[in-house]
Design a protein around this motif. Sequence first.
Motif: not given
Length: 217
Positions: A65-75, A94-103
């Motif tokens: 529901k958030v603008t651009g649909h951000p992503e939160i990842a955990v390692i 950088q390796k896993y390309h977390i987040g939306r392309k271009g955003w």
Amino acid sequence: MDSISKKYNKQKIILGLILTILATLSLILSSKTTYASTYVMDKAGVLNQQTVEEITQINESDLSKVTGHPEIAVITVKTTGDEAIEDYAQEQAQKYHIGRKGWNNGILFVIATKDRKVRMQTGYGVEDVLPDDYINTLISGKTKEELHQNDWNAGVLSIVKQTSQRLQQKSDTLLSPSQQKEKSEDPTIFCGSVFSSSMGRSHWCHYCYGTNNSKKF
């Protein structure tokens, strides 16, 4: 006849021992099961399935529901060894390309359990909402105590939930791809890996990550 009977009994004993060993190994392996998803890589083996599922739910439901649909990842890792947690987090982002392309709106939390460190790595598109000093607010109070007591499930969930809530509250202030390009004179938004010396300029990259603070607990 007796020799045949003895041979048969011996085979039964051997088979019984093999089955016992296999059953024991199965129990050992099941007790060390680690869970993972698109958003979680539990290399330290400290998170349960419920935590992983909740983080997935936050990403796929709340953050959608958030603008651009951000992503939160955990390692999670036990230690980053001789490598600084800052460098490790940048490499993984950088390796896993977390987040939306271009955003450029990925957020990665690296928790090094043995090193007692947390690193927050954010994409340029969310840096205004999650500035460097946000980690100090995030890893404090109850959350810091949970991590300090090795209550990893509670601590990690708290980190993800608080970050998700902040993104939802400040959704209107997240930078769009066009807004990020307008600020492209700032060198922190360029990715060194895509720098072209032959052309003498940097190219706008799809996944760019800034620098954020680490926090001990």
